[in-house]
Design an enzyme around this catalytic site. Sequence first.
Site, PDB file in Angstrom:
ATOM      1  N   SER A 244       0.806  -1.220   0.000  1.00  0.00           N
ATOM      2  CA  SER A 244       0.000   0.000   0.000  1.00  0.00           C
ATOM      3  C   SER A 244       0.837   1.267   0.000  1.00  0.00           C
ATOM      4  CB  SER A 244      -0.930   0.011   1.223  1.00  0.00           C
ATOM      5  OG  SER A 244      -0.180  -0.101   2.415  1.00  0.00           O
TER       6      SER A 244
ATOM      7  N   GLU B  47      -4.878   0.016  -8.061  1.00  0.00           N
ATOM      8  CA  GLU B  47      -3.738   0.774  -8.565  1.00  0.00           C
ATOM      9  C   GLU B  47      -2.752  -0.210  -9.198  1.00  0.00           C
ATOM     10  OE1 GLU B  47      -3.309   4.688  -5.720  1.00  0.00           O
ATOM     11  OE2 GLU B  47      -2.440   2.816  -5.006  1.00  0.00           O
TER      12      GLU B  47
ATOM     13  N   ASN C 164      -3.250   6.429  -1.175  1.00  0.00           N
ATOM     14  CA  ASN C 164      -2.755   6.591   0.195  1.00  0.00           C
ATOM     15  C   ASN C 164      -1.962   7.875   0.372  1.00  0.00           C
ATOM     16  OD1 ASN C 164      -3.938   4.371   1.361  1.00  0.00           O
ATOM     17  ND2 ASN C 164      -2.229   3.004   0.913  1.00  0.00           N
TER      18      ASN C 164
ATOM     19  N   HIS D  95      -2.514  -2.939  -6.225  1.00  0.00           N
ATOM     20  CA  HIS D  95      -2.923  -2.446  -4.907  1.00  0.00           C
ATOM     21  C   HIS D  95      -4.435  -2.337  -4.834  1.00  0.00           C
ATOM     22  CE1 HIS D  95      -3.104   1.003  -1.785  1.00  0.00           C
ATOM     23  NE2 HIS D  95      -3.224  -0.166  -1.205  1.00  0.00           N
TER      24      HIS D  95
END
Length: 654
Positions: A426, A459, A497, A447
């Site tokens: 992540s 992702e 993130n 991800h």
Amino acid sequence: MAPQPQLTETKNWNFHTDVEGLGWLTINTPNSPVNTLSREAIMELETLVARFEDLANSRELVGVILLSGKDSGFIAGADISEFDAMSDFSVLPEALKRTHALFQRIENLKIPVVAGIHGFALGGGLELALACHYRVAVNDDKTRIGFPEVNLGIFPGFGGTGRSIRQAGPVDAMSIMLSGRLLRAGAARGLGLVDKLVRHRDMLRWEARKAVLQHRKSKHAGLFKRVMGMGPLRGYAVSKMQEQVAKKARKEHYPAPYALIDLFEKHGDDWQAMIGGEIDAFAPLMGSDTASNLRRVFFLSEGLKKQGTKGAKFARVHVIGAGVMGGDIAAWCALRGMAVTLQDLDMDRIKPALDRGKKLFRKRLKKKFEVDAAVARLEADPAGKGVSRADVVIEAVVENLEIKRKIFAGLEDKLKPGAILATNTSSIELERIAEGLKDPARLIGLHFFNPVAQLPLVEIIRSTFNNDAEIGKGAAFALAIGKSPVVVKSAPGFLVNRVLMPYMLDAVQRVEAGESKELLDAAAVAFGMPMGPIELMDTVGLDVGLSVATELGHEVPERSKFSKLVTAKKLGRKSGEGFYKWVDGKAQKGPVPDHKDLAELGRALVKPLVDMSKVVVSEGVVANGDMADIGVIMGTGFAPFLGGPLQARKDGKA
């Protein structure tokens, strides 16, 4: 003497008559995988309907059967690419009136008109089918029938409001339109939107022919269903609809469902009056900022589906790590039809993931044999025997660089040629994970986001080692399991993130300083977020949040409440307590303190997210602002009606 066959070709339609006097009308939108009702198609249909009227009057035509020439389905709706131009008030009302008149002419034809439906019959396509006298549909899993217009900030505008109420009754019809949910063939027949089901597409022509020759007519909803649109009961139904919609959408954010309820409140006892009132209520919605932004999100989302290596096939997936993320990734792949092996140290660690997977299958799949088949596809594999057979191997263990390196060190030689090797990291750059590999170009990032079954984004992380072929296969795999791929550069936190962490940490710091977590969460929701930042941190997991924060260089003091919760193993939803206590998957919240402007506070809360979105684009983490917007919407639920963080910033709304 039998009528002679006649043939008419237009750009979008094919029409011919046969020796029985049956007219076969086929829609086949050129240069498109799906049929749409463009303005051109509607004008051509006007000419064809005039011909039907003439042939019917001269008794040369005994009925018309409307079919699709596309394998993909019947008609996907109006042509959304024309919506921006159509939102002009000088154009839209007249165009709607013209379509209303055309569909009424179809309904007024003295001869039977039968629609044969396979695949998707959505929006304007369903409205056209409802203007026909009888509807036959294929009863298989590909058939989907409904009105998704609410997802574009509008509601049915081609007469579908009134005709669906006529067929299904007010409560069921309004529920379908307000939710935008798509029905399977059996459910559509149960509601009266479809009259007859057949098992295979090749049976449509025969059944439709019989329907014409037998002059079948669709039955309207009975009195028992219609009564909810009458008198005082309509007021009760309206209040219930408003109550249900308010749970999911605020009027200032999504005006369409509320406008539809208002229309029903005025005309719910008269389906023809309901159709007549559509135009005045519909036109302002089409030109609204909400509809414009939702159209933008739609096109960006559709653009993601064009990525990926063409023709790539994936049958077997191996997931290493049976924690929340790994287990849920494995279950999702099994749900989508792939054979999955799930590896961890022992069965005690794997079994909870299998149990969660079974719950997912029961929730998403309707029939027992489908659930049983999905359960059989998800196999515990403590020894990792599935690695050598897998088309895709995904590592999803804890966010620890050394542990990940050890796992990959033993994998590379076991992979079959061409298999995808991926990490669900992540926040850690791929280059660091891939350092010890013989071929670091082979490792890509896939991800996923928690909860896997709900968030559509994956992702696709590209390192400096990767080539287009590996990234293309990764995007193709995401699409194969029904996810939306956004390619991001390998950089700390990647896209989602990276933008989320400043937003969540800022809110955590406010709580540490004494602000109400309930107030902050309520303010974010008032702004348009699906949940507030504190509830989101609990949902992500405080241990994951702390790990990502540290990886991104954000300081989290050891004496902070955040650190103390992690030390005490109070990790949020998954442990039953974090900033909130959790019961049956729901945060237990106290009262929200009064505040003069929740939405303004929410705007202040999301500012760190919006600012960081601009930074990641400037750093080339994503290709452009469009990819940042759609990625953040899909990965965080950022207010779709605002078009994404950068669009909202440009419009002065964030």
